[in-house]
Design an enzyme around this catalytic site. Sequence first.
Site, PDB file in Angstrom:
ATOM      1  CE  LYS A 186      -1.687  -3.970   2.975  1.00 54.68           C
ATOM      2  NZ  LYS A 186      -1.856  -5.114   2.056  1.00 54.68           N
TER       3      LYS A 186
ATOM      4  CE1 TYR B 245      -4.013  -1.791   4.808  1.00 47.52           C
ATOM      5  CE2 TYR B 245      -3.305   0.433   4.281  1.00 47.52           C
ATOM      6  CZ  TYR B 245      -3.734  -0.802   3.872  1.00 47.52           C
ATOM      7  OH  TYR B 245      -3.863  -1.077   2.535  1.00 47.52           O
TER       8      TYR B 245
ATOM      9  CB  SER C 229      -0.881   0.008   1.247  1.00 47.90           C
ATOM     10  OG  SER C 229      -1.444   1.288   1.450  1.00 47.90           O
TER      11      SER C 229
END
Lengths: 77, 241
Positions: free
Chosen positions: B149, B145, B132
């Site tokens: 990632k 998150y 991402s």
Amino acid sequence: MNTKEILNSIFEELEIESVKELDLETVYKDLDEWDSMSVIILIGFFEENFSTTVSGETLNELTTFGDLFLKLKIDDN
Amino acid sequence: MITKNYLIFGGTSGIGLFLVKELLKSKNNLTLVVRNIDKAKLLFNDEVKLIEVDLENSSILLETLNKININSKFDGLIYTAGIEGTFPLKSASHEKLIKYYNINTISFHLALSFFSKKKISNDSSSIVVISSIMSTIGASGKSVYSASKSSINGLVRSAALELSSRKIRVNAISPGLTLTEMGNALLDRMSNNDQDKLLKEYPLGFGKSEYVSDLILFLLSEKSIWITGQNLIIDGGYTIK
């Protein structure tokens, strides 16, 4: 949870210091602490506790916690 | 037409679903690792081989993968499974951390471990994982998150070096906001005004599944034979400012 308990929980979640307590007439967007992260926190709060999703646009359109609870059909009954 | 064997994590929604449909058009043999096998059966009938695993419970992943009956070795591993969320640092509980890392990072690591065996994968295979843009930039509410990632990017670099002796390429793709179920859910959390503001931050607009899927197909193909260990950003220019 009744509405008073919900408001107290939101008070804690948003770490409000600018007012002593929240009530149904409180205009949440006028709170000093209100920012984009508050939106995320409130959305998460209602998802976790009421399994209901409130959109960012709904929070933008409404003004008071009373309006919000009415929209989400949250009352003391 | 040369058909190939691919092992795909995810594939029942978003970018993964679009990719699976494209690979099936070329008559490739696909093995999908999915959370909801009933949904996958409805989508693909008998067109793909299905393995049901909840990646949140990564401790059983290797055991499950090792039970796969390998008729012919794989030519590629594509990891599109993932979980996205926005919440403040104070909400980053141990439970949430474990969940995000299991799905986004640890399960991919274990998939790599499985795939790296000579009896499982062919030389010159290609491995592609969806990372991402949040792995390279920060955003408020994205700590868990982003961290999960970012870990992928480091893993990709080391795995690329380790597998280079077999000419296996390992790359990550970092998309910006893509209009999938996940992307739309993120937009739903924003007011219309904030959505408009975010859209203006994307010089080429928000992404579509096919844009990312096309890059995956390129990385699976021999046209990307000299690309490995990279994190390819595909975001309509969001991060160039």
